[in-house]
Design a protein around this motif. Sequence first.
Motif, PDB file in Angstrom:
ATOM      1  N   ASN A 231      47.674  43.766  16.946  1.00  0.00           N
ATOM      2  CA  ASN A 231      46.898  45.006  15.870  1.00  0.00           C
ATOM      3  C   ASN A 231      48.268  45.626  15.603  1.00  0.00           C
ATOM      4  O   ASN A 231      48.699  46.106  14.223  1.00  0.00           O
ATOM      5  CB  ASN A 231      45.816  45.781  16.479  1.00  0.00           C
ATOM      6  N   PHE A 232      48.990  46.269  16.815  1.00  0.00           N
ATOM      7  CA  PHE A 232      50.222  47.185  17.196  1.00  0.00           C
ATOM      8  C   PHE A 232      51.259  45.621  15.735  1.00  0.00           C
ATOM      9  O   PHE A 232      51.821  47.170  15.012  1.00  0.00           O
ATOM     10  CB  PHE A 232      50.690  47.648  18.011  1.00  0.00           C
TER      11      PHE A 232
ATOM     12  N   ASN B 136      44.916  52.565   9.380  1.00  0.00           N
ATOM     13  CA  ASN B 136      43.576  51.839   9.424  1.00  0.00           C
ATOM     14  C   ASN B 136      43.866  50.206   8.736  1.00  0.00           C
ATOM     15  O   ASN B 136      43.277  50.416   7.270  1.00  0.00           O
ATOM     16  CB  ASN B 136      42.541  52.367   9.088  1.00  0.00           C
TER      17      ASN B 136
ATOM     18  N   VAL C 150      49.481  56.688  22.086  1.00  0.00           N
ATOM     19  CA  VAL C 150      49.491  55.918  20.947  1.00  0.00           C
ATOM     20  C   VAL C 150      50.585  55.995  20.016  1.00  0.00           C
ATOM     21  O   VAL C 150      51.122  55.000  19.422  1.00  0.00           O
ATOM     22  CB  VAL C 150      48.147  56.480  20.635  1.00  0.00           C
TER      23      VAL C 150
ATOM     24  N   THR D  93      47.652  52.878  29.024  1.00  0.00           N
ATOM     25  CA  THR D  93      46.547  51.500  29.430  1.00  0.00           C
ATOM     26  C   THR D  93      45.167  52.213  28.969  1.00  0.00           C
ATOM     27  O   THR D  93      45.040  50.691  28.177  1.00  0.00           O
ATOM     28  CB  THR D  93      46.598  51.543  30.867  1.00  0.00           C
ATOM     29  N   VAL D  94      44.400  53.017  29.387  1.00  0.00           N
ATOM     30  CA  VAL D  94      42.743  52.929  28.762  1.00  0.00           C
ATOM     31  C   VAL D  94      42.742  53.805  27.323  1.00  0.00           C
ATOM     32  O   VAL D  94      42.437  52.025  26.581  1.00  0.00           O
ATOM     33  CB  VAL D  94      42.877  54.021  29.597  1.00  0.00           C
ATOM     34  N   SER D  95      43.613  54.053  26.523  1.00  0.00           N
ATOM     35  CA  SER D  95      43.393  54.211  24.953  1.00  0.00           C
ATOM     36  C   SER D  95      44.104  52.766  24.102  1.00  0.00           C
ATOM     37  O   SER D  95      42.863  52.176  23.468  1.00  0.00           O
ATOM     38  CB  SER D  95      44.362  55.554  25.337  1.00  0.00           C
ATOM     39  N   SER D  96      45.038  52.070  24.815  1.00  0.00           N
ATOM     40  CA  SER D  96      45.274  50.981  23.931  1.00  0.00           C
ATOM     41  C   SER D  96      45.506  49.669  24.705  1.00  0.00           C
ATOM     42  O   SER D  96      45.221  48.427  23.851  1.00  0.00           O
ATOM     43  CB  SER D  96      47.234  51.356  23.484  1.00  0.00           C
ATOM     44  N   GLY D  97      45.195  49.679  25.921  1.00  0.00           N
ATOM     45  CA  GLY D  97      44.502  48.243  26.383  1.00  0.00           C
ATOM     46  C   GLY D  97      45.838  47.485  26.579  1.00  0.00           C
ATOM     47  O   GLY D  97      46.278  46.624  27.212  1.00  0.00           O
TER      48      GLY D  97
ATOM     49  N   ARG E 232      53.650  53.179  18.768  1.00  0.00           N
ATOM     50  CA  ARG E 232      54.095  53.193  17.632  1.00  0.00           C
ATOM     51  C   ARG E 232      55.121  53.249  17.014  1.00  0.00           C
ATOM     52  O   ARG E 232      55.793  52.152  17.251  1.00  0.00           O
ATOM     53  CB  ARG E 232      53.533  52.997  17.012  1.00  0.00           C
TER      54      ARG E 232
ATOM     55  N   SER F   3      43.412  47.405  30.536  1.00  0.00           N
ATOM     56  CA  SER F   3      42.625  48.735  29.952  1.00  0.00           C
ATOM     57  C   SER F   3      42.887  48.881  31.366  1.00  0.00           C
ATOM     58  O   SER F   3      42.755  50.026  31.015  1.00  0.00           O
ATOM     59  CB  SER F   3      42.080  48.847  28.903  1.00  0.00           C
TER      60      SER F   3
ATOM     61  N   CYS G 231      44.963  41.806  22.215  1.00  0.00           N
ATOM     62  CA  CYS G 231      44.729  42.271  20.306  1.00  0.00           C
ATOM     63  C   CYS G 231      44.887  43.295  20.134  1.00  0.00           C
ATOM     64  O   CYS G 231      44.888  42.696  19.424  1.00  0.00           O
ATOM     65  CB  CYS G 231      43.030  41.507  20.278  1.00  0.00           C
ATOM     66  N   SER G 232      45.008  43.808  21.311  1.00  0.00           N
ATOM     67  CA  SER G 232      45.238  45.717  20.708  1.00  0.00           C
ATOM     68  C   SER G 232      46.798  45.709  19.983  1.00  0.00           C
ATOM     69  O   SER G 232      47.111  45.752  19.687  1.00  0.00           O
ATOM     70  CB  SER G 232      45.584  46.247  21.303  1.00  0.00           C
TER      71      SER G 232
ATOM     72  N   ARG H 256      50.876  42.956  13.853  1.00  0.00           N
ATOM     73  CA  ARG H 256      50.616  43.151  13.127  1.00  0.00           C
ATOM     74  C   ARG H 256      50.853  44.252  11.890  1.00  0.00           C
ATOM     75  O   ARG H 256      51.717  44.216  10.763  1.00  0.00           O
ATOM     76  CB  ARG H 256      49.550  42.201  12.697  1.00  0.00           C
ATOM     77  N   ASP H 257      50.570  45.863  12.789  1.00  0.00           N
ATOM     78  CA  ASP H 257      50.621  46.709  11.516  1.00  0.00           C
ATOM     79  C   ASP H 257      52.190  46.961  11.336  1.00  0.00           C
ATOM     80  O   ASP H 257      52.542  47.154  10.289  1.00  0.00           O
ATOM     81  CB  ASP H 257      50.560  48.023  12.533  1.00  0.00           C
TER      82      ASP H 257
END
Lengths: 287, 287
Positions: B271-272, B287, B160, B127-131, B164, B103, B267-268, B274-275
Amino acid sequence: MHLKAPEHQVAGHIAKDGKPGPLVDDKGRFFKPLQGDSRGEIEVMFYESFSSNTQVPDNIRRYFPEYHGTQAVDGSDGAAMIVLENLLSKYSKPSVMDVKMGSRTWYPEASEEYIQKCLRKDKGTTTVSSGFRISGFEVYDHKELSFWKPNRKLLNGIKVDGVRLALRKFVSSNTLSNTSSKPDSAFVSSVYGGSKGILTQLLELKTWFENQTFYHFNSCSILMVYENDSILKGDVDDVQAQVKLVDFAHVHDGNGVIDHNFLGGLCSLINFIRDIVQNPDESSAEN
Amino acid sequence: MHLKAPEHQVAGHIAKDGKPGPLVDDKGRFFKPLQGDSRGEIEVMFYESFSSNTQVPDNIRRYFPEYHGTQAVDGSDGAAMIVLENLLSKYSKPSVMDVKMGSRTWYPEASEEYIQKCLRKDKGTTTVSSGFRISGFEVYDHKELSFWKPNRKLLNGIKVDGVRLALRKFVSSNTLSNTSSKPDSAFVSSVYGGSKGILTQLLELKTWFENQTFYHFNSCSILMVYENDSILKGDVDDVQAQVKLVDFAHVHDGNGVIDHNFLGGLCSLINFIRDIVQNPDESSAEN
């Protein structure tokens, strides 16, 4: 309703310059003044959202203070206050530590001035280097039979080694005001370790943070507490170690993204504490 | 020794204004020019340290390019180059994505000017918003039978939702240059999913990052690759999906602290992805 200032506050706002500070009653409730600049409203909105969010699992909900709405309180000129569970009401001689989480305390939507102010403090403390900073702590000194609190300014200036030392002092029994004495880490296994200890609780929180995308907990703190009275009575295994999240005045919508800023800091804090659990007798652990 | 420019570079430095770019030979080696301002030396130091670090487990070592020392190369005016494994030499029609992790891309020891420059870019990208931010990618278009690369400037400006979409385009078979067509996510299960897929590899890396305190991988990238030739031949399960870490010009000593900045972003990213694995048919997951 008899209200008084809380006894063991280690960080955050206190009554000053005519502004009200937090208050506690004798029924286990904590009254927090709404902060200005929309921060108070944001904190209320968070508590309203969180307390009605059915997707937050029960095992996670217990890491947050219970919320009892807002209330106008006589003791603070009739201003509305957030009514919360008093996290310390069940403790007789609590040791408390406040850890502000994340490698940044600002957020992208903030003003440039606010970002630069936070950034300076984040770089000056261990926020950037370690992913969190210790905002304050108070420990019961079992030699002096009294509470000991480090000087706030000294605490702000500590580096990574200072964090390691503070996390050891927090679970030590010896005279802490004596800077030449090495903390004895007497309560490592009962406070940090074990199936009810702080490390287990932090790991449970971590699992939730790896998945939850509801909230970004900007500038939020983890409060760690344990009871010293049990230790004085010889029952070292009943220290009621407890982790709680507090301070939600800068919580934002997660927008479908996990809170990687909080999570990274949480993983770092877990690593510091795991090092101590695995090496209780050493003053610092290497890689 | 016959050297040429690599075919599928999606991010990073290229030959420009008389400065040499990276080169590849026909024996599976990648030659990377040493960058100026001590960055080249830092990258060499990292590879020397990493390749001799016996505490790095074998299952983690395979996520890093093999290192073959440095070498003066004729094609670049005799300047020394870092000799690495050419990560793409085994691929015939590779789809490639470069994800810059963390981030923040700056580090506390850097100059104020450098920090502010990075910070502006970190805030302007995800970078800041999603890491992490997607630095570049190239996909094989199975309708057009050719490679497609998004415009670099457009890619820099995505938010973001754009991340995706890009992560879906990366594993889709349909015409990608047509912005009105929805990516079909045809290769989600074979590239991202499964026991050899990218998600499994990222989770293995995550376990290491939760513990390792040797290195802080500032401004480092995760490269994701897979083979389209297997898909064209009808063998969709042999896509050789691969995750590799690249670009170590800003790696610093971990000083006993985990790399919470990289780990949070990892980790972020997990999560993207894995979604998408869990909702292959939806264009976006809530969510």
